[in-house]
Design a protein around this motif. Structure first.
Motif, PDB file in Angstrom:
ATOM      1  N   GLY A 123      -0.675  12.229 -16.486  1.00  0.00           N
ATOM      2  CA  GLY A 123      -1.844  12.032 -15.636  1.00  0.00           C
ATOM      3  C   GLY A 123      -1.809  10.780 -14.789  1.00  0.00           C
ATOM      4  O   GLY A 123      -2.834  10.159 -14.536  1.00  0.00           O
ATOM      5  N   PHE A 124      -0.634  10.419 -14.296  1.00  0.00           N
ATOM      6  CA  PHE A 124      -0.486   9.205 -13.498  1.00  0.00           C
ATOM      7  C   PHE A 124      -0.613   9.533 -12.013  1.00  0.00           C
ATOM      8  O   PHE A 124      -0.022  10.494 -11.522  1.00  0.00           O
ATOM      9  N   VAL A 125      -1.385   8.714 -11.302  1.00  0.00           N
ATOM     10  CA  VAL A 125      -1.527   8.840  -9.850  1.00  0.00           C
ATOM     11  C   VAL A 125      -1.053   7.538  -9.226  1.00  0.00           C
ATOM     12  O   VAL A 125      -1.658   6.482  -9.436  1.00  0.00           O
ATOM     13  N   HIS A 126       0.015   7.594  -8.454  1.00  0.00           N
ATOM     14  CA  HIS A 126       0.627   6.374  -7.912  1.00  0.00           C
ATOM     15  C   HIS A 126      -0.278   5.699  -6.884  1.00  0.00           C
ATOM     16  O   HIS A 126      -0.442   4.483  -6.899  1.00  0.00           O
ATOM     17  N   GLY A 127      -0.838   6.478  -5.975  1.00  0.00           N
ATOM     18  CA  GLY A 127      -1.795   5.942  -5.025  1.00  0.00           C
ATOM     19  C   GLY A 127      -1.233   5.516  -3.686  1.00  0.00           C
ATOM     20  O   GLY A 127      -1.971   5.467  -2.699  1.00  0.00           O
ATOM     21  N   VAL A 128       0.065   5.195  -3.625  1.00  0.00           N
ATOM     22  CA  VAL A 128       0.628   4.737  -2.349  1.00  0.00           C
ATOM     23  C   VAL A 128       2.118   5.094  -2.286  1.00  0.00           C
ATOM     24  O   VAL A 128       2.992   4.235  -2.302  1.00  0.00           O
ATOM     25  N   MET A 129       2.380   6.401  -2.197  1.00  0.00           N
ATOM     26  CA  MET A 129       3.753   6.910  -2.228  1.00  0.00           C
ATOM     27  C   MET A 129       4.434   6.827  -0.863  1.00  0.00           C
ATOM     28  O   MET A 129       4.955   7.809  -0.337  1.00  0.00           O
ATOM     29  N   ASN A 130       4.426   5.651  -0.278  1.00  0.00           N
ATOM     30  CA  ASN A 130       5.187   5.438   0.944  1.00  0.00           C
ATOM     31  C   ASN A 130       6.679   5.463   0.620  1.00  0.00           C
ATOM     32  O   ASN A 130       7.069   5.215  -0.520  1.00  0.00           O
ATOM     33  N   THR A 131       7.520   5.706   1.629  1.00  0.00           N
ATOM     34  CA  THR A 131       8.958   5.798   1.345  1.00  0.00           C
ATOM     35  C   THR A 131       9.537   4.462   0.898  1.00  0.00           C
ATOM     36  O   THR A 131      10.554   4.431   0.204  1.00  0.00           O
TER      37      THR A 131
ATOM     38  N   LEU B 104      12.915   6.004 -10.342  1.00  0.00           N
ATOM     39  CA  LEU B 104      12.057   5.219 -11.221  1.00  0.00           C
ATOM     40  C   LEU B 104      10.694   5.017 -10.558  1.00  0.00           C
ATOM     41  O   LEU B 104      10.609   4.942  -9.332  1.00  0.00           O
ATOM     42  N   THR B 105       9.655   4.906 -11.356  1.00  0.00           N
ATOM     43  CA  THR B 105       8.345   4.542 -10.825  1.00  0.00           C
ATOM     44  C   THR B 105       8.393   3.072 -10.434  1.00  0.00           C
ATOM     45  O   THR B 105       8.784   2.228 -11.227  1.00  0.00           O
ATOM     46  N   ILE B 106       8.004   2.787  -9.206  1.00  0.00           N
ATOM     47  CA  ILE B 106       8.101   1.431  -8.693  1.00  0.00           C
ATOM     48  C   ILE B 106       6.856   1.098  -7.876  1.00  0.00           C
ATOM     49  O   ILE B 106       6.225   1.997  -7.306  1.00  0.00           O
ATOM     50  N   ASP B 107       6.498  -0.159  -7.844  1.00  0.00           N
ATOM     51  CA  ASP B 107       5.374  -0.662  -7.052  1.00  0.00           C
ATOM     52  C   ASP B 107       4.040  -0.162  -7.572  1.00  0.00           C
ATOM     53  O   ASP B 107       3.450   0.773  -7.042  1.00  0.00           O
ATOM     54  N   TYR B 108       3.553  -0.821  -8.615  1.00  0.00           N
ATOM     55  CA  TYR B 108       2.272  -0.478  -9.222  1.00  0.00           C
ATOM     56  C   TYR B 108       1.151  -1.210  -8.491  1.00  0.00           C
ATOM     57  O   TYR B 108       0.875  -2.364  -8.770  1.00  0.00           O
ATOM     58  N   GLY B 109       0.538  -0.531  -7.558  1.00  0.00           N
ATOM     59  CA  GLY B 109      -0.561  -1.099  -6.789  1.00  0.00           C
ATOM     60  C   GLY B 109      -1.866  -0.399  -7.114  1.00  0.00           C
ATOM     61  O   GLY B 109      -2.404  -0.553  -8.212  1.00  0.00           O
ATOM     62  N   PRO B 110      -2.392   0.412  -6.187  1.00  0.00           N
ATOM     63  CA  PRO B 110      -3.671   1.100  -6.431  1.00  0.00           C
ATOM     64  C   PRO B 110      -3.483   2.394  -7.231  1.00  0.00           C
ATOM     65  O   PRO B 110      -3.937   3.470  -6.833  1.00  0.00           O
ATOM     66  N   TYR B 111      -2.822   2.290  -8.363  1.00  0.00           N
ATOM     67  CA  TYR B 111      -2.567   3.462  -9.214  1.00  0.00           C
ATOM     68  C   TYR B 111      -3.776   3.750 -10.105  1.00  0.00           C
ATOM     69  O   TYR B 111      -4.716   2.954 -10.217  1.00  0.00           O
TER      70      TYR B 111
END
Length: 519
Positions: free
Chosen positions: A261-269, A277-284
């Protein structure tokens, strides 16, 4: 043998292999022809260690931090062999080409050699301005740093491919931030996280030289990436084989996001790892109530491009952007397009197998797709708490055939109690589900074990993070330490004090349900 960070002998393979700007000037600027710029962290007033990932340190052979190590973690000191740099990359942001971006507040210190010949990049996030900071200050606030430290480690313990976090340091310096870009800037306490990954290369690292028609740089970066991080790939077709594996890794990472149930929030390239790998934990955010259209990022409104249910499609779109960059190296792009189009088969196969495990099925066959679709429709229609629903599903009594009893059993999962057609839909799904379980070759104990392994019981909910951050800013680390312990054991009942729905007060509170790219 354990070594202190301040005494380790660092490798600098990226710096020595590629052209970079070695002026040391951190003034924001374009750096054509360069894959990085050397830049030193900017010292802070009073670095103080707030958190340390002991398990990760043990894995890497890093000794518990001494005073000099804490200075290093805060950006106030370097080891003699470090050649710190900020990487130059580009990206598509919210579907639009943004041009040069780069590490605007992240500085890679070097590559730490671990046992077995593996190496890990160590990067400070929030360590001061770089040539890629544009109009920003290169700093990070405690709020975002706590979120990154806890969530990257939590994802590791959930079994999701991710970058890691070794440390969290308070800086003692205030940082000015306008959280929602609405003219209400405030000073917040500053902090720095040390990120760890085999490499922090992103899709955008390849888009940058491609967009500038720097073919030699792009070819060198692709060849180096394959030989270093995909050494099993060789031969004349290696670029296509490599891209195919990046497609596969990315698809399977997204499936793991959906599982927990993870929502990254900002999946820019520029926020997509070349290693999957999951990277850049911002507005998740982790899902509370199930909603395929949920996005935690106010910057993503109203289009909701990066909503929970759109993440798989966006990942393929981003892979297409990476493929477009790589295409400049190939005479024939048809094999590249074919490789990209393997995404759907890889994703859906892994997705249905994952959902089968969440349901405790012995195997997922074609007939189960209808059951899973029925479940998705039920979840979207009734919006139960995603985590709690599956926990209660795993505890389903064998004789539960009365609608009122069913609703009562799932009471703890629902933010709004199902009634009428919603209650009927729940009962209808459970009838189909129990019928399917009747054909399961697994016994009850194996089914329960499968569901326990697939369905987390503890997740780092945004409202818990928000409370922990508020307490830290007020001088108490009690909840922070509790969350730090709970995230390491997310599949057990040991931390059931957190096994509860999001409280009503958190539904519309800034920092709980509403976040932004600001940090």
């Amino acid at each position: 043998m354990m070594q202190h960070l301040s005494e380790g002998k660092y490798l600098n393979e990226f710096v020595t292999h590629f052209p970079g700007d070695h002026s040391g000037n951190n003034k924001p600027r374009q750096t054509p022809g360069m894959l990085y710029s050397t830049v030193a962290p900017t010292p802070v007033q009073a670095p103080a260690l707030l958190a340390w990932s002991e398990a990760l340190a043990d894995q890497l052979g890093i000794a518990p931090p001494n005073e000099q190590d804490v200075l290093l973690l805060g950006g106030n000191a370097l080891a003699p062999t470090m050649q710190p740099y900020a990487a130059c990359y580009a990206g598509h942001q919210f579907g639009n080409w943004a041009g040069q971006l780069g590490d605007g507040r992240a500085i890679t210190l070097g590559e730490w050699p671990a046992s077995g010949g593996s190496t890990y990049e160590l990067q400070l996030k929030g360590a001061g301005p770089t040539p890629y900071s544009r109009r920003a200050d290169g700093r990070a606030v405690l709020r975002s740093s706590v979120r990154e430290y806890l969530m990257s480690e939590a994802m590791h313990y959930l079994g999701v491919p991710t970058t890691r976090a070794l440390s969290l340091v308070r800086t003692g310096d205030p940082v000015l931030r306008d959280m929602f870009y609405n003219g209400n800037a405030q000073y917040e306490p500053g902090a720095i996280v040390m990120r760890v990954a085999p490499t922090l290369l992103r899709f955008g690292n390849f888009e940058m030289p491609a967009s500038r028609q720097e073919t030699a740089n792009l070819q060198a970066l692709v060849d180096w990436t394959i030989s270093r991080y995909y050494p099993h790939i060789t031969g004349d077709n290696k670029i296509i084989d490599w891209f195919t594996e990046v497609v596969e890794r990315t698809a399977k990472m997204i499936v793991e996001w959906l599982r927990v149930g993870f929502v990254h929030g900002v999946m820019n390239t520029d926020n997509m790892s070349i290693l999957g790998l999951t990277i850049d934990y911002g507005p998740y955010s982790m899902l509370d109530d199930y909603d395929p259209n949920f996005t935690p990022n106010t910057t993503d409104l109203p289009g909701r491009r990066y909503a929970f249910g759109k993440q798989s499609a966006i990942a393929k779109w981003n892979l297409g952007a990476l493929g477009g960059a790589i295409a400049t190296l190939l005479d024939d792009t048809e094999p590249l397009i074919a490789a990209l189009n393997t995404y759907d088969d890889v994703f859906w196969k892994a997705y249905y197998e994952m959902m089968g495990r969440k349901l405790g099925l012995d195997e997922t066959v074609q007939q189960d797709v209808q059951l899973i679709t029925k479940l998705e429709q039920l979840l979207a229609g009734t919006k139960p708490d995603y985590t709690i629903f599956f926990q209660l599903l795993a505890q389903l009594p064998a004789d539960l055939d009365n609608r009122d009893a069913i609703v009562q059993h799932f009471d703890a999962a629902f933010y709004q109690q199902p009634a009428g057609k919603s209650a009927e839909a729940l009962q209808s799904f459970l009838k189909k589900y129990t019928e399917r379980l009747g054909h399961n070759t697994r016994n009850a104990a194996d089914k329960a074990a499968t569901m326990r392994q697939a369905n987390p019981r503890f997740i780092l909910r945004n409202y818990l993070l928000h409370r922990a951050i508020e307490e830290l800013e007020g001088g108490s680390d009690t909840l922070f330490r509790q969350l730090e312990a709970a995230m390491k054991d997310p599949y057990s009942t040991q931390h059931d004090e957190f096994f509860a729905r999001r409280p009503d007060w958190a539904a519309q509170k800034a920092g709980c349900s509403m976040l932004s790219c600001s940090s």
